[in-house]
Scaffold this motif. Structure first.
Motif, PDB file in Angstrom:
ATOM      1  N   PHE A  78      -9.116   8.756 -11.911  1.00 42.24           N
ATOM      2  CA  PHE A  78     -10.393   8.047 -11.767  1.00 42.24           C
ATOM      3  C   PHE A  78     -10.297   7.007 -10.642  1.00 42.24           C
ATOM      4  O   PHE A  78     -11.179   6.910  -9.780  1.00 42.24           O
ATOM      5  CB  PHE A  78     -10.767   7.363 -13.087  1.00 42.24           C
ATOM      6  N   ALA A  79      -9.211   6.225 -10.648  1.00 42.35           N
ATOM      7  CA  ALA A  79      -9.043   5.183  -9.629  1.00 42.35           C
ATOM      8  C   ALA A  79      -8.962   5.812  -8.241  1.00 42.35           C
ATOM      9  O   ALA A  79      -9.554   5.323  -7.272  1.00 42.35           O
ATOM     10  CB  ALA A  79      -7.775   4.377  -9.931  1.00 42.35           C
ATOM     11  N   ASP A  80      -8.255   6.922  -8.152  1.00 40.22           N
ATOM     12  CA  ASP A  80      -8.089   7.624  -6.875  1.00 40.22           C
ATOM     13  C   ASP A  80      -9.452   8.074  -6.328  1.00 40.22           C
ATOM     14  O   ASP A  80      -9.797   7.817  -5.172  1.00 40.22           O
ATOM     15  CB  ASP A  80      -7.172   8.829  -7.131  1.00 40.22           C
ATOM     16  N   LEU A  81     -10.227   8.716  -7.188  1.00 41.62           N
ATOM     17  CA  LEU A  81     -11.549   9.221  -6.772  1.00 41.62           C
ATOM     18  C   LEU A  81     -12.495   8.078  -6.422  1.00 41.62           C
ATOM     19  O   LEU A  81     -13.279   8.174  -5.477  1.00 41.62           O
ATOM     20  CB  LEU A  81     -12.173  10.018  -7.919  1.00 41.62           C
ATOM     21  N   THR A  82     -12.420   7.005  -7.199  1.00 45.02           N
ATOM     22  CA  THR A  82     -13.311   5.858  -6.950  1.00 45.02           C
ATOM     23  C   THR A  82     -13.077   5.305  -5.551  1.00 45.02           C
ATOM     24  O   THR A  82     -14.013   5.087  -4.783  1.00 45.02           O
ATOM     25  CB  THR A  82     -13.058   4.749  -8.001  1.00 45.02           C
ATOM     26  N   ILE A  83     -11.814   5.092  -5.206  1.00 45.21           N
ATOM     27  CA  ILE A  83     -11.525   4.511  -3.884  1.00 45.21           C
ATOM     28  C   ILE A  83     -11.953   5.486  -2.790  1.00 45.21           C
ATOM     29  O   ILE A  83     -12.585   5.106  -1.803  1.00 45.21           O
ATOM     30  CB  ILE A  83     -10.036   4.135  -3.769  1.00 45.21           C
ATOM     31  N   PHE A  84     -11.650   6.758  -2.978  1.00 44.11           N
ATOM     32  CA  PHE A  84     -12.010   7.734  -1.946  1.00 44.11           C
ATOM     33  C   PHE A  84     -13.534   7.799  -1.766  1.00 44.11           C
ATOM     34  O   PHE A  84     -14.053   7.688  -0.660  1.00 44.11           O
ATOM     35  CB  PHE A  84     -11.448   9.120  -2.286  1.00 44.11           C
ATOM     36  N   ARG A  85     -14.246   7.921  -2.868  1.00 38.73           N
ATOM     37  CA  ARG A  85     -15.702   8.124  -2.768  1.00 38.73           C
ATOM     38  C   ARG A  85     -16.453   6.886  -2.278  1.00 38.73           C
ATOM     39  O   ARG A  85     -17.504   7.013  -1.667  1.00 38.73           O
ATOM     40  CB  ARG A  85     -16.260   8.569  -4.116  1.00 38.73           C
ATOM     41  N   LEU A  86     -15.904   5.699  -2.553  1.00 30.49           N
ATOM     42  CA  LEU A  86     -16.584   4.499  -2.058  1.00 30.49           C
ATOM     43  C   LEU A  86     -16.309   4.282  -0.573  1.00 30.49           C
ATOM     44  O   LEU A  86     -16.919   3.427   0.059  1.00 30.49           O
ATOM     45  CB  LEU A  86     -16.155   3.265  -2.860  1.00 30.49           C
ATOM     46  N   ASN A  87     -15.374   5.053  -0.019  1.00 28.08           N
ATOM     47  CA  ASN A  87     -14.995   4.828   1.376  1.00 28.08           C
ATOM     48  C   ASN A  87     -15.167   6.021   2.300  1.00 28.08           C
ATOM     49  O   ASN A  87     -14.962   5.894   3.499  1.00 28.08           O
ATOM     50  CB  ASN A  87     -13.523   4.375   1.443  1.00 28.08           C
ATOM     51  N   ASP A  88     -15.527   7.175   1.743  1.00 26.66           N
ATOM     52  CA  ASP A  88     -15.528   8.371   2.596  1.00 26.66           C
ATOM     53  C   ASP A  88     -16.742   8.476   3.523  1.00 26.66           C
ATOM     54  O   ASP A  88     -16.695   9.129   4.549  1.00 26.66           O
ATOM     55  CB  ASP A  88     -15.405   9.656   1.742  1.00 26.66           C
ATOM     56  N   VAL A 117      -7.863   3.244   9.272  1.00 24.24           N
ATOM     57  CA  VAL A 117      -7.385   4.175   8.244  1.00 24.24           C
ATOM     58  C   VAL A 117      -6.914   3.349   7.049  1.00 24.24           C
ATOM     59  O   VAL A 117      -6.481   2.206   7.212  1.00 24.24           O
ATOM     60  CB  VAL A 117      -6.241   5.104   8.746  1.00 24.24           C
ATOM     61  N   LEU A 118      -7.018   3.942   5.866  1.00 22.66           N
ATOM     62  CA  LEU A 118      -6.702   3.231   4.624  1.00 22.66           C
ATOM     63  C   LEU A 118      -5.608   3.975   3.874  1.00 22.66           C
ATOM     64  O   LEU A 118      -5.712   5.191   3.660  1.00 22.66           O
ATOM     65  CB  LEU A 118      -7.978   3.175   3.767  1.00 22.66           C
ATOM     66  N   VAL A 119      -4.569   3.253   3.480  1.00 23.40           N
ATOM     67  CA  VAL A 119      -3.542   3.846   2.608  1.00 23.40           C
ATOM     68  C   VAL A 119      -3.603   3.105   1.279  1.00 23.40           C
ATOM     69  O   VAL A 119      -3.833   1.898   1.248  1.00 23.40           O
ATOM     70  CB  VAL A 119      -2.115   3.724   3.223  1.00 23.40           C
ATOM     71  N   PHE A 120      -3.446   3.828   0.176  1.00 22.40           N
ATOM     72  CA  PHE A 120      -3.554   3.131  -1.112  1.00 22.40           C
ATOM     73  C   PHE A 120      -2.774   3.810  -2.231  1.00 22.40           C
ATOM     74  O   PHE A 120      -2.571   5.015  -2.230  1.00 22.40           O
ATOM     75  CB  PHE A 120      -5.025   2.960  -1.528  1.00 22.40           C
ATOM     76  N   ASP A 121      -2.347   2.960  -3.150  1.00 25.02           N
ATOM     77  CA  ASP A 121      -1.790   3.419  -4.423  1.00 25.02           C
ATOM     78  C   ASP A 121      -2.860   3.058  -5.456  1.00 25.02           C
ATOM     79  O   ASP A 121      -3.028   1.890  -5.798  1.00 25.02           O
ATOM     80  CB  ASP A 121      -0.469   2.685  -4.718  1.00 25.02           C
ATOM     81  N   PRO A 122      -3.639   4.042  -5.928  1.00 22.86           N
ATOM     82  CA  PRO A 122      -4.816   3.710  -6.742  1.00 22.86           C
ATOM     83  C   PRO A 122      -4.499   3.040  -8.063  1.00 22.86           C
ATOM     84  O   PRO A 122      -5.203   2.140  -8.497  1.00 22.86           O
ATOM     85  CB  PRO A 122      -5.490   5.060  -6.971  1.00 22.86           C
ATOM     86  N   LEU A 123      -3.427   3.469  -8.727  1.00 20.42           N
ATOM     87  CA  LEU A 123      -3.092   2.856 -10.012  1.00 20.42           C
ATOM     88  C   LEU A 123      -1.574   2.702 -10.122  1.00 20.42           C
ATOM     89  O   LEU A 123      -0.879   3.562 -10.659  1.00 20.42           O
ATOM     90  CB  LEU A 123      -3.639   3.676 -11.174  1.00 20.42           C
ATOM     91  N   ASP A 124      -1.114   1.591  -9.578  1.00 18.98           N
ATOM     92  CA  ASP A 124       0.312   1.307  -9.606  1.00 18.98           C
ATOM     93  C   ASP A 124       0.723   0.899 -11.025  1.00 18.98           C
ATOM     94  O   ASP A 124       0.025   0.123 -11.673  1.00 18.98           O
ATOM     95  CB  ASP A 124       0.602   0.169  -8.620  1.00 18.98           C
ATOM     96  N   PRO A 134      -0.267  -4.530 -17.933  1.00 14.90           N
ATOM     97  CA  PRO A 134      -1.072  -4.614 -16.719  1.00 14.90           C
ATOM     98  C   PRO A 134      -0.702  -3.574 -15.657  1.00 14.90           C
ATOM     99  O   PRO A 134       0.468  -3.208 -15.514  1.00 14.90           O
ATOM    100  CB  PRO A 134      -0.771  -6.015 -16.184  1.00 14.90           C
ATOM    101  N   VAL A 135      -1.719  -3.115 -14.943  1.00 11.95           N
ATOM    102  CA  VAL A 135      -1.527  -2.171 -13.831  1.00 11.95           C
ATOM    103  C   VAL A 135      -2.225  -2.744 -12.606  1.00 11.95           C
ATOM    104  O   VAL A 135      -2.812  -3.829 -12.679  1.00 11.95           O
ATOM    105  CB  VAL A 135      -2.084  -0.774 -14.183  1.00 11.95           C
ATOM    106  N   GLY A 136      -2.161  -2.039 -11.483  1.00 11.13           N
ATOM    107  CA  GLY A 136      -2.765  -2.593 -10.273  1.00 11.13           C
ATOM    108  C   GLY A 136      -3.135  -1.525  -9.263  1.00 11.13           C
ATOM    109  O   GLY A 136      -2.927  -0.325  -9.494  1.00 11.13           O
ATOM    110  N   THR A 137      -3.708  -1.968  -8.155  1.00 11.92           N
ATOM    111  CA  THR A 137      -4.040  -1.104  -7.015  1.00 11.92           C
ATOM    112  C   THR A 137      -3.478  -1.791  -5.775  1.00 11.92           C
ATOM    113  O   THR A 137      -3.600  -3.015  -5.658  1.00 11.92           O
ATOM    114  CB  THR A 137      -5.584  -0.997  -6.861  1.00 11.92           C
ATOM    115  N   ILE A 138      -2.870  -1.022  -4.876  1.00 16.85           N
ATOM    116  CA  ILE A 138      -2.337  -1.613  -3.633  1.00 16.85           C
ATOM    117  C   ILE A 138      -3.013  -0.922  -2.456  1.00 16.85           C
ATOM    118  O   ILE A 138      -3.219   0.294  -2.494  1.00 16.85           O
ATOM    119  CB  ILE A 138      -0.808  -1.416  -3.522  1.00 16.85           C
TER     120      ILE A 138
END
Ligand code: FDP
Length: 342
Positions: A78-88, A117-124, A134-138
């Motif tokens: 979910f986190a992965d798709l959210t970041i991609f779709r809000l930025n594509d 360009v954006l690099v990310f770890d959606p749910l670290d 706790p979890v995070g996003t980088i």
């Protein structure tokens, strides 16, 4: 006219802060500013889902909720798709790369391409989700190096010293966003009642003396002599530093965040546990480099035990690296002991 009596009532939202930062860069076009807004928005969406993680699963099992026959999506997906779709579709990016995806993610043909360009770890720390830890996003943002058209692998495989911005979101007892554009490190706390990130930690510096060291001591038997000597040093053996307290959450973002505010060092060394991962577990592009930029901007330092993380040229998207990150003197001590014993 400003009235000093009411100065404490001034509220700095993340939008206002990013905008004011932009004004200090005369050539800025506002694209980076908007890109950071988009990431903050993704953070809010992921945060709201994270706090309902267990519930979503329970509710997802009821027919009422799941009339469309949708499967309950795993939080990391979910986190992965959210970041991609809000930025594509925004025209700000040329490509993205996610820790969750094997190949890089070009911007779909139908959308305009941008200069970043954006690099990310959606749910670290995602293995902690099931235990309410706790979890995070980088994230990290680079300027593309190819002139135009769809972003390439070369645009994404840049050393951390080329980062124009990086940051993380921490989904803990509150949700925080911490970021830098190379002008210091700023932390914002999400006020869920108004849905805004508010400046709560201006110009963060790693405090000294440090309080904590963070490492998975369970892997000691797989470490080199240098790493073992370093650990003994942190524990105060042989007259090193006054023994530090051990804190290990097992979510890089959360361990790093605590040490950023309290002073300390996090390390995930190379080990012999898994012959397929001789350089440790953490990823250079999505984890080590973005956090290294923040650490240096807060007066700290990050190394792979032999060289500065920000100087390492990545050769592949999912390249792993040992990581030592925190107060500069503690990280330099790791380099010294590794040089001496390994
Ligand atoms: P996770 O696998 O849960 O996503 O990057 C991966 C990471 O977590 C880091 O957040 C964390 O610091 C580390 O792995 C924990 O690994 P160990 O369980 O091996 O200590």
């Amino acid at each position: 006219m400003s009235n000093p009596t009411f100065d404490h009532l001034k509220i700095m939202t993340i939008e206002r802060h990013i905008l004011e930062e932009q004004q200090s860069h005369p050539g800025a076009t506002g694209v980076l500013t908007n890109l950071l807004y988009d990431i903050a928005l993704a953070g809010k969406v992921i945060s709201s889902k994270t706090t309902r993680a267990g519930l979503a699963e329970i509710l997802g099992r009821t027919e009422d909720i799941n009339v469309q026959g949708e499967e309950v999506m795993k939080l990391d997906r979910f986190a992965d798709l959210t970041i991609f779709r809000l930025n594509d579709h925004t025209g700000r990016l040329a490509a993205m790369a996610s820790e969750e995806q094997a190949a890089h993610l070009p911007i779909p043909d139908k959308y305009p391409k941008g200069k970043y360009v954006l690099v990310f770890d959606p749910l670290d720390g995602s293995s902690n989700v099931d235990y309410n830890v706790p979890v995070g996003t980088i994230f990290g943002i680079y300027q593309r190096v190819s002139p135009d058209g769809p972003g390439t692998l070369e645009d994404l495989l840049q050393p951390g010293k080329n980062l124009v911005a990086s940051g993380y979101l921490c989904y803990g007892s509150s949700t925080m966003l911490v970021y830098t554009t190379g002008n210091g490190v700023y932390g914002f706390t999400l006020d869920p009642t108004v849905g805004e990130f508010l400046l709560s930690h201006p110009y963060i510096r790693m405090p000294s003396p440090p309080k904590y060291f963070s490492v998975n001591l369970g892997y000691q038997t797989y470490w080199s002599a240098g790493v073992r000597h370093y650990t003994q040093y942190l524990q105060g053996e042989g007259g090193g530093v006054k023994g530090l307290s051990l804190r290990y959450i097992g979510t890089l973002v959360s361990d790093f965040h605590r040490n950023l505010l309290a002073g300390g060092v996090f390390y995930y060394p190379a080990d012999t546990k898994d012959p397929k991962k001789p350089t440790g577990k953490l990823r250079l592009l999505y984890e080590a480099a973005p956090l290294a930029f923040i650490a240096e901007q807060a007066g700290g330092y990050a190394s792979d035990g032999r060289q500065r993380i920000l100087d390492i040229q990545p050769k592949s998207l999912h390249q792993r690296t040992p990581l030592y990150i925190g107060n500069r003197n503690l990280v330099e001590k790791a380099e010294e002991l590794i040089r001496e014993h390994d």
